[in-house]
Design an enzyme around this catalytic site. Sequence first.
Site, PDB file in Angstrom:
ATOM      1  N   HIS A 188      17.688  10.197  16.322  1.00  0.00           N
ATOM      2  CA  HIS A 188      16.346  10.482  17.107  1.00  0.00           C
ATOM      3  C   HIS A 188      15.640  11.868  16.636  1.00  0.00           C
ATOM      4  O   HIS A 188      14.301  11.893  17.148  1.00  0.00           O
ATOM      5  CB  HIS A 188      16.807  10.261  18.702  1.00  0.00           C
ATOM      6  CG  HIS A 188      16.771   8.764  18.927  1.00  0.00           C
ATOM      7  ND1 HIS A 188      18.051   8.240  18.793  1.00  0.00           N
ATOM      8  CD2 HIS A 188      15.949   8.111  19.154  1.00  0.00           C
ATOM      9  CE1 HIS A 188      17.884   6.841  18.956  1.00  0.00           C
ATOM     10  NE2 HIS A 188      16.512   6.677  19.264  1.00  0.00           N
ATOM     11  N   ARG A 295       9.604   5.742  24.785  1.00  0.00           N
ATOM     12  CA  ARG A 295      11.128   5.776  24.994  1.00  0.00           C
ATOM     13  C   ARG A 295      11.357   6.434  26.133  1.00  0.00           C
ATOM     14  O   ARG A 295      11.646   7.504  26.300  1.00  0.00           O
ATOM     15  CB  ARG A 295      11.800   6.527  23.672  1.00  0.00           C
ATOM     16  CG  ARG A 295      11.531   5.741  22.422  1.00  0.00           C
ATOM     17  CD  ARG A 295      12.450   6.495  21.506  1.00  0.00           C
ATOM     18  NE  ARG A 295      12.825   5.778  20.151  1.00  0.00           N
ATOM     19  CZ  ARG A 295      11.954   5.674  19.350  1.00  0.00           C
ATOM     20  NH1 ARG A 295      10.968   6.275  18.965  1.00  0.00           N
ATOM     21  NH2 ARG A 295      12.475   4.852  18.235  1.00  0.00           N
ATOM     22  N   ARG A 331       9.294   1.192  27.602  1.00  0.00           N
ATOM     23  CA  ARG A 331      10.553   0.677  27.358  1.00  0.00           C
ATOM     24  C   ARG A 331      11.558   0.961  28.359  1.00  0.00           C
ATOM     25  O   ARG A 331      11.481   2.235  28.575  1.00  0.00           O
ATOM     26  CB  ARG A 331      11.214   0.902  25.730  1.00  0.00           C
ATOM     27  CG  ARG A 331      12.641   0.397  25.852  1.00  0.00           C
ATOM     28  CD  ARG A 331      13.333   0.657  24.480  1.00  0.00           C
ATOM     29  NE  ARG A 331      13.539   2.062  24.210  1.00  0.00           N
ATOM     30  CZ  ARG A 331      13.920   2.452  22.912  1.00  0.00           C
ATOM     31  NH1 ARG A 331      14.070   1.506  21.881  1.00  0.00           N
ATOM     32  NH2 ARG A 331      14.249   3.861  22.843  1.00  0.00           N
ATOM     33  N   GLU A 429      16.147  -6.313  18.540  1.00  0.00           N
ATOM     34  CA  GLU A 429      16.905  -5.388  17.700  1.00  0.00           C
ATOM     35  C   GLU A 429      18.265  -5.817  17.520  1.00  0.00           C
ATOM     36  O   GLU A 429      19.058  -4.795  17.219  1.00  0.00           O
ATOM     37  CB  GLU A 429      16.782  -3.975  18.422  1.00  0.00           C
ATOM     38  CG  GLU A 429      16.989  -3.836  19.797  1.00  0.00           C
ATOM     39  CD  GLU A 429      16.839  -2.413  20.346  1.00  0.00           C
ATOM     40  OE1 GLU A 429      16.486  -1.517  19.701  1.00  0.00           O
ATOM     41  OE2 GLU A 429      16.939  -2.258  21.588  1.00  0.00           O
ATOM     42  N   ASN A 452      15.165  -0.273  13.562  1.00  0.00           N
ATOM     43  CA  ASN A 452      16.230   1.008  13.434  1.00  0.00           C
ATOM     44  C   ASN A 452      17.781   0.122  13.950  1.00  0.00           C
ATOM     45  O   ASN A 452      18.683   0.211  12.894  1.00  0.00           O
ATOM     46  CB  ASN A 452      16.064   2.161  14.354  1.00  0.00           C
ATOM     47  CG  ASN A 452      14.653   2.551  14.040  1.00  0.00           C
ATOM     48  OD1 ASN A 452      14.155   2.572  13.089  1.00  0.00           O
ATOM     49  ND2 ASN A 452      14.218   3.317  15.342  1.00  0.00           N
ATOM     50  N   ASP A 453      17.790  -0.219  15.107  1.00  0.00           N
ATOM     51  CA  ASP A 453      18.931  -1.008  15.330  1.00  0.00           C
ATOM     52  C   ASP A 453      19.369  -2.321  14.692  1.00  0.00           C
ATOM     53  O   ASP A 453      20.304  -2.560  14.506  1.00  0.00           O
ATOM     54  CB  ASP A 453      19.053  -1.162  16.906  1.00  0.00           C
ATOM     55  CG  ASP A 453      19.311   0.127  17.685  1.00  0.00           C
ATOM     56  OD1 ASP A 453      20.302   0.994  17.145  1.00  0.00           O
ATOM     57  OD2 ASP A 453      18.845   0.453  18.911  1.00  0.00           O
ATOM     58  N   ARG A 463      23.672   3.823  12.139  1.00  0.00           N
ATOM     59  CA  ARG A 463      22.507   4.784  11.698  1.00  0.00           C
ATOM     60  C   ARG A 463      22.640   6.108  11.949  1.00  0.00           C
ATOM     61  O   ARG A 463      21.930   6.897  11.368  1.00  0.00           O
ATOM     62  CB  ARG A 463      21.199   4.115  12.779  1.00  0.00           C
ATOM     63  CG  ARG A 463      21.333   4.489  14.231  1.00  0.00           C
ATOM     64  CD  ARG A 463      20.336   3.761  15.003  1.00  0.00           C
ATOM     65  NE  ARG A 463      19.181   4.389  15.238  1.00  0.00           N
ATOM     66  CZ  ARG A 463      18.233   4.275  16.204  1.00  0.00           C
ATOM     67  NH1 ARG A 463      18.360   3.057  17.005  1.00  0.00           N
ATOM     68  NH2 ARG A 463      17.233   5.046  16.476  1.00  0.00           N
ATOM     69  N   CYS A 500       8.152  -1.813  16.242  1.00  0.00           N
ATOM     70  CA  CYS A 500       8.073  -0.584  16.568  1.00  0.00           C
ATOM     71  C   CYS A 500       9.213   0.488  15.949  1.00  0.00           C
ATOM     72  O   CYS A 500       9.382   1.598  16.486  1.00  0.00           O
ATOM     73  CB  CYS A 500       8.315  -0.325  18.214  1.00  0.00           C
ATOM     74  SG  CYS A 500       9.772  -0.943  19.076  1.00  0.00           S
TER      75      CYS A 500
END
Length: 543
Positions: A188, A295, A331, A429, A452-453, A463, A500
């Site tokens: 992040h 987020r 989210r 995800e 990403n996930d 990750r 996203c």
Amino acid sequence: MLQFSGKSVYKGIVLGPVTVFGKQDDPIRRKKIEDADVEIERVRAANEQAKEQLQKLYDKALKEVGESHAAIFEVHQMMLDDDDYLDSIHNMIQTELVNAEYAVAVTGDNFSKMFAEMDDEYFKARSADVKDISNRLVRILEGKEESSLSSDKPSIIVADDLSPSETVQMDKKKILAFVTVHGSTNSHTAILARMMNIPALIGVPLNLDEIHNGMMAVVDGFEGQVIFEPDEALCDKVKDRMEEEREKLKLLESLKGKENVTLDGKKINIYANIGSVGDIGYVLENDAGGIGLFRSEFLYLGRDNFPTEEEQFLAYKQVAQMMADKKVIIRTLDIGADKQVDYFNLGSEDNPAMGYRAIRICLKQPDIFKTQLRALLRAASYGNIAIMYPMITSTWEVERIYEIVDEVKQELDNLQVPYRLPEQGIMIETPAAVMMSDELAQMVDFFSIGTNDLTQYTLAIDRQNEKLDDFYNPHHKAILRMIQMVVDSAHKYEKWAGICGELGADPELTEEFVRMGVDELSVAPSMVLKLRKIIRELDTSKS
Ligand code: PEP
Ligand code: MG
């Protein structure tokens, strides 16, 4: 000149002074002393100085983030006056004849452990505070500077590693670039660097002892290099490059206000990802069509207690109002994994990325979830908000979410509080959500693919693990096929599907995404105009 290579997270170039964000302080040495009174006097003077620093921090925080966040600095000031704490330091100096630094560090450790063992949640939380004030005292005793970021000039942050909560607390206006020894390109912190449009290098094999505050450095995100103490010729070259980059940005500016449409007439939405209300400036500056991922968990990071319903409501309302009628997809909290927050008391897990996180916490601890939902439903009356739920794997989770949402509506009705139930979508995800997308599409208003996930779970690659960056291949056919499958499922039921995750901003895939029928790409604000340019030059009628 000292030169190092690392992995670049954002392509940009900058020249500026360095601030070392110290984490790996040397261990405090125990030294035998002659005169206990001298050491006790040193503790007293350091204590005074610490309280002055804390008063300044309190005043600054009060102005910038309000009383509830500033209060922590008042608590720290009070702790510095605590008799038990001070007596313990003095006793140690007198009975063991040790230096002040050592006595403070050991006392801090002992008190911190003692608090951590307590059952009472309030005292448990004080554990980190004792550690914090002790570190502050030790720093002063050692004659080290206050945490670097209090310096007024923007600088290049050099650190061993940075956690999301450390990054979120930094004053972004003072950061020119990030350089870290550890960290992965998918962390992040990396995402934050992209958001802020600043060069960032990770995995740089630096010896932090060789780097000191105020040193000049060049961070070159194009070449993946950082050069400390550059000579004059290099500085001149870099200044020219920075000017060139500014010119390129100006050219992109001419695309503001234009549509994201291909030469053959295909349109796609380009939205922006944000982590806090403060990021809206980047969204507006870059002319994003909306916010595709707020987020919200960043509201929960870097603080000692849960944000209240009112605090959240004000944040969501402000985003909605500032974006006027543009869509703002918020989210619900995605705490857990690398986004750890002490007051959630999640406990340690062997495998946090696959652990108790995101929607799982919300479904198990509905009180936390309901506070956020109430804030969201109330704020939805003020703009074009949509809610998005993370880490979904099964249809029952969506059913349970809707039950909780119904309870929240009922509570608001009973209290006669105005609200609006906005669109509700889910993040895709997990591979399970991809495989279930046909059924899930019938239950929700939209999908947003969190690549990403999705990549980490599909390729079984953590990750956060920097050793695996070479294996983390988001262009893997498995991922691209999954994206197609999700888009098809959504369209079958006349729903829309976006991306996203970071992959959405990958210029090498923009054409493929348009051809797949992806409806929306939500990307770092700095990428919005770059993608618009690519899309406007595309002709998908030609193969
Ligand atoms: C993702 O997983 O792709 C995503 C967008 O969410 P986050 O990066 O916050 O986990
Ligand atoms: Mg995710």
